[in-house]
Each structure stands twice: as C-alpha cells, then as structure tokens.
Design a protein around this motif. Structure first.
Motif, PDB file in Angstrom:
ATOM      1  N   PHE A  15       0.437  -1.118  -0.064  1.00 51.04           N
ATOM      2  CA  PHE A  15       0.268  -0.218   0.259  1.00 51.04           C
ATOM      3  C   PHE A  15       0.731   1.225  -0.039  1.00 51.04           C
ATOM      4  O   PHE A  15       0.386   2.416  -0.638  1.00 51.04           O
ATOM      5  CB  PHE A  15      -1.040   0.191   1.218  1.00 51.04           C
ATOM      6  N   ALA A  16       2.027   1.040   0.878  1.00 51.72           N
ATOM      7  CA  ALA A  16       2.518   2.184   0.584  1.00 51.72           C
ATOM      8  C   ALA A  16       3.483   2.334  -0.689  1.00 51.72           C
ATOM      9  O   ALA A  16       3.421   4.288  -1.317  1.00 51.72           O
ATOM     10  CB  ALA A  16       4.193   1.819   1.683  1.00 51.72           C
ATOM     11  N   GLY A  17       3.651   1.015  -1.200  1.00 52.33           N
ATOM     12  CA  GLY A  17       4.335   1.529  -3.242  1.00 52.33           C
ATOM     13  C   GLY A  17       3.139   2.807  -3.882  1.00 52.33           C
ATOM     14  O   GLY A  17       3.949   3.444  -5.205  1.00 52.33           O
ATOM     15  N   PHE A  18       1.791   1.245  -3.557  1.00 56.69           N
ATOM     16  CA  PHE A  18       0.386   2.002  -3.877  1.00 56.69           C
ATOM     17  C   PHE A  18       0.853   3.496  -4.285  1.00 56.69           C
ATOM     18  O   PHE A  18       0.617   4.933  -4.614  1.00 56.69           O
ATOM     19  CB  PHE A  18      -0.381   1.795  -4.329  1.00 56.69           C
ATOM     20  N   VAL A  19       0.181   3.703  -2.673  1.00 53.85           N
ATOM     21  CA  VAL A  19       0.584   5.323  -2.576  1.00 53.85           C
ATOM     22  C   VAL A  19       1.510   6.230  -2.903  1.00 53.85           C
ATOM     23  O   VAL A  19       1.352   7.734  -3.511  1.00 53.85           O
ATOM     24  CB  VAL A  19      -0.006   5.549  -0.855  1.00 53.85           C
ATOM     25  N   ASP A  20       2.648   5.767  -3.410  1.00 57.36           N
ATOM     26  CA  ASP A  20       3.696   7.176  -3.309  1.00 57.36           C
ATOM     27  C   ASP A  20       3.698   6.887  -5.208  1.00 57.36           C
ATOM     28  O   ASP A  20       4.045   8.096  -5.236  1.00 57.36           O
ATOM     29  CB  ASP A  20       5.179   5.843  -2.410  1.00 57.36           C
ATOM     30  N   ALA A  21       3.059   6.181  -5.467  1.00 57.97           N
ATOM     31  CA  ALA A  21       3.831   5.751  -7.050  1.00 57.97           C
ATOM     32  C   ALA A  21       2.937   7.319  -7.327  1.00 57.97           C
ATOM     33  O   ALA A  21       2.819   7.887  -8.303  1.00 57.97           O
ATOM     34  CB  ALA A  21       3.478   5.218  -7.819  1.00 57.97           C
ATOM     35  N   ILE A  22       1.471   7.883  -6.747  1.00 59.83           N
ATOM     36  CA  ILE A  22       1.187   9.123  -7.179  1.00 59.83           C
ATOM     37  C   ILE A  22       1.154  10.060  -6.791  1.00 59.83           C
ATOM     38  O   ILE A  22       1.146  10.870  -7.506  1.00 59.83           O
ATOM     39  CB  ILE A  22      -0.934   8.177  -6.610  1.00 59.83           C
ATOM     40  N   VAL A  23       1.083   9.611  -5.327  1.00 56.64           N
ATOM     41  CA  VAL A  23       1.442  11.496  -4.846  1.00 56.64           C
ATOM     42  C   VAL A  23       2.731  11.287  -3.683  1.00 56.64           C
ATOM     43  O   VAL A  23       2.862  12.981  -3.196  1.00 56.64           O
ATOM     44  CB  VAL A  23       0.365  12.167  -3.851  1.00 56.64           C
ATOM     45  N   GLY A  24       2.856  10.070  -3.710  1.00 55.91           N
ATOM     46  CA  GLY A  24       3.885  10.123  -2.776  1.00 55.91           C
ATOM     47  C   GLY A  24       3.158  10.224  -1.124  1.00 55.91           C
ATOM     48  O   GLY A  24       2.384  10.302  -0.910  1.00 55.91           O
ATOM     49  N   GLY A  25       4.273   9.877   0.429  1.00 55.35           N
ATOM     50  CA  GLY A  25       4.073  10.155   1.229  1.00 55.35           C
ATOM     51  C   GLY A  25       3.702   8.236   1.604  1.00 55.35           C
ATOM     52  O   GLY A  25       3.395   8.516   2.539  1.00 55.35           O
ATOM     53  N   GLY A  26       4.367   7.443   0.683  1.00 57.32           N
ATOM     54  CA  GLY A  26       4.549   6.163   1.289  1.00 57.32           C
ATOM     55  C   GLY A  26       5.228   5.250   1.845  1.00 57.32           C
ATOM     56  O   GLY A  26       4.263   4.629   3.209  1.00 57.32           O
ATOM     57  N   GLY A  27       6.112   6.139   2.976  1.00 59.86           N
ATOM     58  CA  GLY A  27       6.668   6.055   3.434  1.00 59.86           C
ATOM     59  C   GLY A  27       5.471   6.246   5.903  1.00 59.86           C
ATOM     60  O   GLY A  27       6.005   5.872   5.747  1.00 59.86           O
ATOM     61  N   LEU A  28       4.540   7.492   4.776  1.00 58.67           N
ATOM     62  CA  LEU A  28       3.773   8.060   6.096  1.00 58.67           C
ATOM     63  C   LEU A  28       2.715   5.990   6.443  1.00 58.67           C
ATOM     64  O   LEU A  28       2.722   6.648   7.422  1.00 58.67           O
ATOM     65  CB  LEU A  28       2.495   8.346   6.303  1.00 58.67           C
ATOM     66  N   ILE A  29       3.310   5.121   5.647  1.00 58.71           N
ATOM     67  CA  ILE A  29       1.951   3.583   5.644  1.00 58.71           C
ATOM     68  C   ILE A  29       3.102   2.265   6.090  1.00 58.71           C
ATOM     69  O   ILE A  29       2.873   2.578   7.459  1.00 58.71           O
ATOM     70  CB  ILE A  29       1.239   3.150   4.407  1.00 58.71           C
ATOM     71  N   GLN A  30       4.152   2.956   6.117  1.00 57.14           N
ATOM     72  CA  GLN A  30       4.753   1.024   6.105  1.00 57.14           C
ATOM     73  C   GLN A  30       5.830   2.038   7.588  1.00 57.14           C
ATOM     74  O   GLN A  30       6.317   1.052   8.292  1.00 57.14           O
ATOM     75  CB  GLN A  30       5.955   1.017   5.036  1.00 57.14           C
ATOM     76  N   THR A  31       6.602   2.973   7.919  1.00 51.67           N
ATOM     77  CA  THR A  31       7.028   3.644   8.517  1.00 51.67           C
ATOM     78  C   THR A  31       6.892   3.409  10.043  1.00 51.67           C
ATOM     79  O   THR A  31       6.827   2.487  11.244  1.00 51.67           O
ATOM     80  CB  THR A  31       7.345   4.642   8.730  1.00 51.67           C
ATOM     81  N   PRO A  32       4.743   3.994  10.074  1.00 48.94           N
ATOM     82  CA  PRO A  32       4.744   3.766  10.931  1.00 48.94           C
ATOM     83  C   PRO A  32       4.244   1.557  11.946  1.00 48.94           C
ATOM     84  O   PRO A  32       4.636   1.466  12.846  1.00 48.94           O
ATOM     85  CB  PRO A  32       3.492   4.104  11.360  1.00 48.94           C
ATOM     86  N   VAL A  33       4.236   1.520  10.401  1.00 48.78           N
ATOM     87  CA  VAL A  33       3.712  -0.160  10.712  1.00 48.78           C
ATOM     88  C   VAL A  33       4.959  -0.896  11.165  1.00 48.78           C
ATOM     89  O   VAL A  33       4.825  -1.317  12.576  1.00 48.78           O
ATOM     90  CB  VAL A  33       3.380  -0.468   9.382  1.00 48.78           C
ATOM     91  N   ALA A  34       6.244  -0.449  10.801  1.00 49.98           N
ATOM     92  CA  ALA A  34       7.639  -0.928  10.752  1.00 49.98           C
ATOM     93  C   ALA A  34       7.854  -1.055  12.204  1.00 49.98           C
ATOM     94  O   ALA A  34       8.575  -1.202  13.026  1.00 49.98           O
ATOM     95  CB  ALA A  34       8.702  -0.347  10.033  1.00 49.98           C
TER      96      ALA A  34
END
Length: 254
Positions: A15-34
């Motif tokens: 999901f991070a890669g999907f969001v990041d490809a469109i507008v960026g900010g994918g790290g906001l998904i995978q970083t908190p989870v990690a």
C-alpha cells in the motif's frame, strides 16, 4: 523474527508503494507499521531497512512515468546529484541524534499545505512556465537540498513534499510533478541506502520481501495515476497530506 510480522510489513509496503507512486508519502504507511512491529529495533535500522522497498517501489513507478511523461533531464540530473548528497548527510545525522524536534514544525507546514491545496482549486491542474531558467535552477537546488536532507534524516512524506515543490515552486502540473518527483526521490533513497549500508544498519530479511511488495504497489499506482490524470492526483494528494497531518499531530500531542 516471526513470519507474520514480515507478512504484515509486506502488506503495508504494498500500500505504501501504491500511494507513493501517485502522490508520494508512502513512508507514512510503512514507517509507523514497522516502528510498531519492531519496537526493540533501533530507529536508524528501521529507517535504513525501509529505504530498500522505498527505492524498489519508486523505481517501478518511475519506469511507468518515463514511458508517457516528458522530463527535463538537465534539471533533473542536477537535482538528483544535490538530493543524493543531502540525503546522505541527513541519514548520517540520523544515526547520531534524535529527530523528534522536527515533528511540531512539520505539523504546522502540513496544515498550511492542506489548507492551500483545498482552497486553490486549480493548484497543480495546469502547468505554468513563468520562471526564467536561472531562477528555476536556483529554486530547484534549494528544494533538492532541503527535501533531500529531510528524506535522509526523517523520511516519511518526502514524495509528497517533492510533488508539492514541483507544483508550487517550479510550476509543474500534478502529473509532471509526480513523474519528476519520482526521479529525485530515487536519488534521495539511494543516498540514504549508501550511508546505511556503510553503517551496517539494514535488516535484509525485512528489506528484501518488502521491496518486492512495494514495487508491485508502485507499478499499479503509477499506471492508475497516468490513466486518471491531474484531477485524480490532486484529490489523492489532499488525502495523503491530511493523513500525514493527522499522523504528525498524534506524535506531537500524544
């Protein structure tokens, strides 16, 4: 490490890669989870490990954009070199100090971004080319230094900041901004990866499977962004910025 931890991280990475490809900010998904799933791991090791899937996903997304979007390669090459160097320095600083002091500042900045983007309906819809080449290069260098250092030092939201910079500072429309942002983001990720590899901070057992999932998400997200165009990207941008805002607000006020 438990296998279900890796599965959850891989889902977040997709999901991070999907969001990041469109507008960026994918790290906001995978970083908190990690951070939640790996509470006993040093933050620098978590951020360093996540740079591998981030680079992978951004690479696949960039490849899709390159097929259909024109690039200013002279400008991009300069920005990539500057952003790489700034990210390398930022990542080095991350291994030495805490970065919590940045969150209140980011909360204010993101609030302004959300209000401005929502209020200005034509923001990022049409490309404006009213900058002289010299002014464009100067602004591009400053943008690359600031965002590159931020990506190396903290990371989450970098793609969104790059998109915003290309739109608000350099006058790109959202589609061209997203495409060009991916190229600069590759450079910032690679700069950080070089530093973290030298420091031995990457957990490869986590980074490699996440990289495959992030790449798949980036591939799908980029194709959707190209198909839907500027209006869709603008709406998605607003959603990601608001999500970023809520995340930082939680960190600041908890």
């Amino acid at each position: 490490m438990e296998s279900y931890f890796i599965i959850l991280l891989c889902i977040a990475s997709f999901f991070a890669g999907f969001v990041d490809a469109i507008v960026g900010g994918g790290g906001l998904i995978q970083t908190p989870v990690a951070l939640i799933l790996l509470p006993n791991v040093a933050v620098s090791s978590i951020i360093g490990s996540l740079k591998i899937p981030a680079f992978s996903g951004t690479s696949f997304a960039a490849r899709q954009y390159l097929k259909t979007v024109d690039m200013n390669w002279k400008l991009l090459s300069m920005m990539a070199v500057v952003a790489f160097s700034a990210a390398f320095l930022g990542s080095n600083l991350l291994t030495l100090v805490s970065n919590d002091f940045m969150k209140p500042l980011l909360l204010v900045v993101l609030s302004l971004i959300a209000v401005y983007t929502f209020a200005k309906k034509n923001f990022g819809i049409h490309q404006e080319k009213n900058l002289t080449p010299t002014k464009q290069w100067v602004l591009a260098v400053l943008m690359s230094v600031c965002i590159g250092f931020y990506d190396g030092f903290i990371g989450p939201g970098t793609g969104s900041f790059l998109v915003l910079g290309f739109v608000a500072v350099l006058g790109f429309d959202f589609l061209h901004a997203s495409a060009n942002a991916k190229m600069v983001n590759l450079a910032t990720n690679f700069g950080s990866i070089c530093l973290f590899v030298l420091k031995g901070k990457i957990i490869w057992a986590v980074a490699i499977p996440m990289a495959f999932c992030n790449a798949l998400g980036g591939f799908i997200g980029a194709k959707l962004a190209i198909k839907k165009g500027n209006g869709f990207i603008r709406i998605f941008f607003l959603i990601v910025v608001l999500g970023t805002l809520l995340r930082f607000a939680y960190d600041v006020f908890q």
